[in-house]
Design a protein around this motif. Structure first.
Motif, PDB file in Angstrom:
ATOM      1  N   MET B   1       0.751  -1.375  -0.044  1.00  0.00           N
ATOM      2  CA  MET B   1       0.124   0.232   0.090  1.00  0.00           C
ATOM      3  C   MET B   1       0.999   1.476  -0.052  1.00  0.00           C
ATOM      4  O   MET B   1       1.706   1.340   0.884  1.00  0.00           O
ATOM      5  N   LYS B   2       0.637   2.234  -0.916  1.00  0.00           N
ATOM      6  CA  LYS B   2       1.134   3.435  -0.869  1.00  0.00           C
ATOM      7  C   LYS B   2       0.721   4.341   0.228  1.00  0.00           C
ATOM      8  O   LYS B   2      -0.370   4.419   0.236  1.00  0.00           O
ATOM      9  N   THR B   3       1.574   4.864   1.000  1.00  0.00           N
ATOM     10  CA  THR B   3       1.045   5.966   1.701  1.00  0.00           C
ATOM     11  C   THR B   3       2.173   7.166   1.571  1.00  0.00           C
ATOM     12  O   THR B   3       3.011   7.380   1.108  1.00  0.00           O
ATOM     13  N   PHE B  66      -1.807   3.240   9.275  1.00  0.00           N
ATOM     14  CA  PHE B  66      -1.722   2.941   7.787  1.00  0.00           C
ATOM     15  C   PHE B  66      -1.692   1.376   7.829  1.00  0.00           C
ATOM     16  O   PHE B  66      -2.026   0.701   7.173  1.00  0.00           O
ATOM     17  N   ASP B  67      -0.460   0.866   8.852  1.00  0.00           N
ATOM     18  CA  ASP B  67      -0.216  -0.648   8.771  1.00  0.00           C
ATOM     19  C   ASP B  67      -1.398  -1.250   9.018  1.00  0.00           C
ATOM     20  O   ASP B  67      -1.765  -2.353   8.474  1.00  0.00           O
ATOM     21  N   GLU B  70      -3.522  -1.342   5.874  1.00  0.00           N
ATOM     22  CA  GLU B  70      -3.283  -2.170   4.882  1.00  0.00           C
ATOM     23  C   GLU B  70      -3.490  -3.855   5.150  1.00  0.00           C
ATOM     24  O   GLU B  70      -3.646  -4.485   4.294  1.00  0.00           O
ATOM     25  N   LYS B  71      -3.536  -4.202   6.569  1.00  0.00           N
ATOM     26  CA  LYS B  71      -3.678  -5.566   6.886  1.00  0.00           C
ATOM     27  C   LYS B  71      -5.310  -5.887   6.773  1.00  0.00           C
ATOM     28  O   LYS B  71      -5.692  -7.117   6.710  1.00  0.00           O
ATOM     29  N   TRP B  73      -7.881  -4.206   4.658  1.00  0.00           N
ATOM     30  CA  TRP B  73      -8.591  -3.884   3.508  1.00  0.00           C
ATOM     31  C   TRP B  73      -7.375  -3.844   2.172  1.00  0.00           C
ATOM     32  O   TRP B  73      -6.392  -3.484   2.474  1.00  0.00           O
ATOM     33  N   GLU B  76      -5.179   0.445  -2.292  1.00  0.00           N
ATOM     34  CA  GLU B  76      -4.044   0.850  -3.060  1.00  0.00           C
ATOM     35  C   GLU B  76      -3.186   1.867  -2.371  1.00  0.00           C
ATOM     36  O   GLU B  76      -2.052   1.672  -2.308  1.00  0.00           O
ATOM     37  N   SER B  77      -4.120   2.910  -1.961  1.00  0.00           N
ATOM     38  CA  SER B  77      -2.928   3.872  -1.398  1.00  0.00           C
ATOM     39  C   SER B  77      -3.972   5.101  -0.528  1.00  0.00           C
ATOM     40  O   SER B  77      -5.186   4.930  -0.541  1.00  0.00           O
ATOM     41  N   ALA B 100      -9.033   2.411  -3.762  1.00  0.00           N
ATOM     42  CA  ALA B 100      -9.295   0.966  -3.512  1.00  0.00           C
ATOM     43  C   ALA B 100      -9.978   0.549  -4.729  1.00  0.00           C
ATOM     44  O   ALA B 100     -10.563   1.090  -5.621  1.00  0.00           O
TER      45      ALA B 100
END
Lengths: 81, 130
Positions: B1-3, B66-67, B70-71, B73, B76-77, B100
Protein backbone atom coordinates in the motif's frame (compact mmCIF):
# COMPACT_ATOMS: atom_id res chain seq x y z
CA UNK A 1 17.16 7.39 37.60
CA UNK A 2 16.12 10.51 35.76
CA UNK A 3 13.01 10.70 33.59
CA UNK A 4 12.31 13.55 31.20
CA UNK A 5 8.66 14.59 31.11
CA UNK A 6 7.11 16.78 28.42
CA UNK A 7 3.66 18.37 28.71
CA UNK A 8 1.53 19.01 25.63
CA UNK A 9 -1.49 21.17 24.81
CA UNK A 10 -3.19 22.77 27.84
CA UNK A 11 -1.24 20.50 30.19
CA UNK A 12 1.66 22.85 29.48
CA UNK A 13 -0.43 25.75 30.81
CA UNK A 14 -1.58 23.74 33.81
CA UNK A 15 2.01 22.78 34.66
CA UNK A 16 3.36 26.26 33.95
CA UNK A 17 6.20 24.73 31.92
CA UNK A 18 6.67 22.51 28.89
CA UNK A 19 8.99 19.97 30.49
CA UNK A 20 10.53 18.79 33.71
CA UNK A 21 12.93 16.14 34.97
CA UNK A 22 11.81 13.73 37.70
CA UNK A 23 14.10 11.54 39.78
CA UNK A 24 12.70 8.09 40.48
CA UNK A 25 13.93 4.89 42.07
CA UNK A 26 15.00 2.13 39.69
CA UNK A 27 12.04 -0.02 38.68
CA UNK A 28 9.47 2.74 39.13
CA UNK A 29 6.37 2.56 36.95
CA UNK A 30 4.61 5.10 34.81
CA UNK A 31 1.88 5.25 37.47
CA UNK A 32 4.46 6.31 40.10
CA UNK A 33 5.80 8.99 37.79
CA UNK A 34 2.28 10.26 37.17
CA UNK A 35 1.61 10.39 40.91
CA UNK A 36 4.76 12.46 41.54
CA UNK A 37 4.04 14.79 38.63
CA UNK A 38 0.50 15.40 39.95
CA UNK A 39 1.99 16.28 43.37
CA UNK A 40 4.46 18.70 41.79
CA UNK A 41 1.88 20.23 39.46
CA UNK A 42 -1.46 20.05 41.32
CA UNK A 43 -3.48 21.47 38.39
CA UNK A 44 -2.65 18.32 36.44
CA UNK A 45 -4.22 16.17 39.15
CA UNK A 46 -7.72 17.32 38.11
CA UNK A 47 -7.18 15.62 34.74
CA UNK A 48 -5.55 12.55 36.26
CA UNK A 49 -8.12 10.08 34.88
CA UNK A 50 -8.12 11.45 31.34
CA UNK A 51 -4.35 11.89 31.01
CA UNK A 52 -2.73 10.04 28.11
CA UNK A 53 0.80 8.81 28.70
CA UNK A 54 3.48 7.93 26.16
CA UNK A 55 7.04 6.71 26.53
CA UNK A 56 8.98 7.70 23.46
CA UNK A 57 6.48 7.46 20.61
CA UNK A 58 4.28 4.70 22.08
CA UNK A 59 1.32 4.81 24.45
CA UNK A 60 2.04 2.84 27.61
CA UNK A 61 -0.07 1.67 30.53
CA UNK A 62 0.39 2.54 34.20
CA UNK A 63 2.32 -0.66 34.96
CA UNK A 64 5.03 0.14 32.39
CA UNK A 65 8.45 0.02 34.09
CA UNK A 66 10.53 3.06 33.28
CA UNK A 67 14.25 3.17 32.48
CA UNK A 68 16.79 5.89 33.10
CA UNK A 69 16.58 8.59 30.45
CA UNK A 70 13.10 7.66 29.21
CA UNK A 71 11.25 10.47 27.44
CA UNK A 72 7.70 10.57 28.76
CA UNK A 73 4.85 12.68 27.39
CA UNK A 74 1.72 13.58 29.33
CA UNK A 75 -1.19 15.08 27.45
CA UNK A 76 -4.98 15.46 27.34
CA UNK A 77 -7.26 13.49 24.97
CA UNK A 78 -6.29 14.09 21.38
CA UNK A 79 -8.39 16.27 19.05
CA UNK A 80 -7.09 15.89 15.52
CA UNK A 81 -9.27 16.40 12.47
CA UNK B 1 0.00 0.00 0.00
CA UNK B 2 1.34 3.42 -0.91
CA UNK B 3 1.13 6.05 1.82
CA UNK B 4 1.81 9.76 1.89
CA UNK B 5 1.56 11.77 5.10
CA UNK B 6 1.85 15.54 5.27
CA UNK B 7 1.74 17.45 8.54
CA UNK B 8 2.26 21.11 7.81
CA UNK B 9 1.18 24.65 8.54
CA UNK B 10 0.54 25.18 4.81
CA UNK B 11 -3.06 25.58 3.63
CA UNK B 12 -4.52 22.40 2.14
CA UNK B 13 -4.71 22.69 -1.65
CA UNK B 14 -7.34 20.15 -2.75
CA UNK B 15 -6.89 20.86 -6.43
CA UNK B 16 -3.14 20.31 -6.33
CA UNK B 17 -3.58 17.12 -4.33
CA UNK B 18 -6.15 15.77 -6.81
CA UNK B 19 -3.85 16.55 -9.74
CA UNK B 20 -1.10 14.42 -8.21
CA UNK B 21 -3.38 11.37 -7.86
CA UNK B 22 -1.91 8.24 -9.47
CA UNK B 23 -4.09 5.12 -9.72
CA UNK B 24 -3.58 1.65 -11.08
CA UNK B 25 -6.22 0.62 -13.65
CA UNK B 26 -7.53 -2.02 -11.26
CA UNK B 27 -8.73 0.66 -8.87
CA UNK B 28 -12.37 1.68 -9.12
CA UNK B 29 -12.88 3.85 -6.05
CA UNK B 30 -11.48 7.07 -4.63
CA UNK B 31 -12.86 8.35 -1.34
CA UNK B 32 -11.80 11.82 -0.27
CA UNK B 33 -12.69 13.40 3.06
CA UNK B 34 -12.22 17.01 4.11
CA UNK B 35 -12.46 18.06 7.74
CA UNK B 36 -13.37 21.75 7.82
CA UNK B 37 -13.23 24.18 10.75
CA UNK B 38 -16.72 25.09 11.99
CA UNK B 39 -17.62 28.60 13.13
CA UNK B 40 -18.46 27.50 16.65
CA UNK B 41 -17.09 25.35 19.44
CA UNK B 42 -19.88 24.43 21.82
CA UNK B 43 -21.95 27.60 22.23
CA UNK B 44 -19.12 30.01 21.41
CA UNK B 45 -18.40 31.60 18.06
CA UNK B 46 -14.82 31.24 16.90
CA UNK B 47 -12.66 32.63 14.11
CA UNK B 48 -10.22 29.73 13.84
CA UNK B 49 -8.71 26.69 15.48
CA UNK B 50 -5.04 26.67 16.44
CA UNK B 51 -3.69 23.13 15.97
CA UNK B 52 -0.63 21.75 17.77
CA UNK B 53 0.98 18.32 17.42
CA UNK B 54 3.57 16.15 19.05
CA UNK B 55 4.74 15.74 15.50
CA UNK B 56 7.22 12.88 15.83
CA UNK B 57 4.73 10.78 17.76
CA UNK B 58 1.90 11.81 15.42
CA UNK B 59 3.88 10.55 12.40
CA UNK B 60 4.58 7.28 14.21
CA UNK B 61 0.96 6.80 15.23
CA UNK B 62 -0.30 7.58 11.72
CA UNK B 63 2.15 4.93 10.47
CA UNK B 64 0.64 2.35 12.82
CA UNK B 65 -2.85 3.24 11.61
CA UNK B 66 -1.78 2.94 7.96
CA UNK B 67 -0.32 -0.50 8.77
CA UNK B 68 -3.64 -1.54 10.30
CA UNK B 69 -5.51 -0.37 7.18
CA UNK B 70 -3.20 -2.37 4.94
CA UNK B 71 -3.79 -5.53 6.95
CA UNK B 72 -7.57 -5.15 6.86
CA UNK B 73 -8.51 -3.88 3.39
CA UNK B 74 -7.14 -4.22 -0.16
CA UNK B 75 -6.40 -0.51 -0.34
CA UNK B 76 -4.02 0.75 -3.03
CA UNK B 77 -3.06 4.04 -1.45
CA UNK B 78 -3.68 6.42 1.42
CA UNK B 79 -2.78 10.08 1.36
CA UNK B 80 -3.41 12.19 4.44
CA UNK B 81 -2.74 15.85 5.10
CA UNK B 82 -3.22 17.44 8.52
CA UNK B 83 -2.72 21.16 8.85
CA UNK B 84 -1.21 22.68 11.99
CA UNK B 85 -1.20 26.23 13.32
CA UNK B 86 -4.08 28.63 12.87
CA UNK B 87 -6.78 27.29 10.52
CA UNK B 88 -9.57 29.83 9.88
CA UNK B 89 -13.27 28.93 9.89
CA UNK B 90 -14.42 27.31 6.61
CA UNK B 91 -10.90 26.13 5.76
CA UNK B 92 -9.90 22.44 5.87
CA UNK B 93 -7.67 21.12 8.62
CA UNK B 94 -7.72 17.54 7.34
CA UNK B 95 -7.69 15.90 3.92
CA UNK B 96 -7.79 12.14 3.49
CA UNK B 97 -7.83 10.14 0.26
CA UNK B 98 -8.16 6.38 -0.05
CA UNK B 99 -8.00 4.52 -3.36
CA UNK B 100 -9.16 0.91 -3.60
CA UNK B 101 -10.69 -1.56 -6.07
CA UNK B 102 -14.25 -0.99 -4.77
CA UNK B 103 -16.15 1.67 -2.85
CA UNK B 104 -16.98 -0.44 0.20
CA UNK B 105 -13.38 -0.91 1.28
CA UNK B 106 -12.48 2.66 0.36
CA UNK B 107 -15.28 4.10 2.52
CA UNK B 108 -14.61 1.69 5.39
CA UNK B 109 -10.86 2.32 5.39
CA UNK B 110 -11.34 6.09 5.28
CA UNK B 111 -13.78 6.00 8.20
CA UNK B 112 -11.44 3.74 10.16
CA UNK B 113 -8.46 6.02 9.53
CA UNK B 114 -10.27 9.08 10.84
CA UNK B 115 -11.78 7.25 13.84
CA UNK B 116 -8.35 5.92 14.83
CA UNK B 117 -6.72 9.30 14.32
CA UNK B 118 -9.22 10.87 16.71
CA UNK B 119 -8.28 8.33 19.37
CA UNK B 120 -4.53 8.00 18.95
CA UNK B 121 -2.75 10.74 17.03
CA UNK B 122 -1.41 13.45 19.36
CA UNK B 123 -2.86 16.57 17.77
CA UNK B 124 -4.81 19.17 19.73
CA UNK B 125 -6.82 22.24 18.84
CA UNK B 126 -7.39 25.50 20.65
CA UNK B 127 -10.38 27.63 19.62
CA UNK B 128 -9.65 31.29 18.88
CA UNK B 129 -12.70 33.32 19.94
CA UNK B 130 -14.53 35.67 17.58
Amino acid sequence: MLINVTFWSYFRDHAGCSETVVELETGATLAKLHEIVCEQFPKLADARNSTLKAVGLEYESDDFVLSDGDEVSFFPPVQGG
Amino acid sequence: MKTELTISTDAIDETALAKRRVMDDGMGAVVCFLGVVRGSEGDASITALDYEAHEEMARHQFGLIFDAVEKRWPVESVRLVHRLGVVPVNEPSLWVEVTAPHRAEAFDACQFLIDEMKQKVPIWKKPLPA
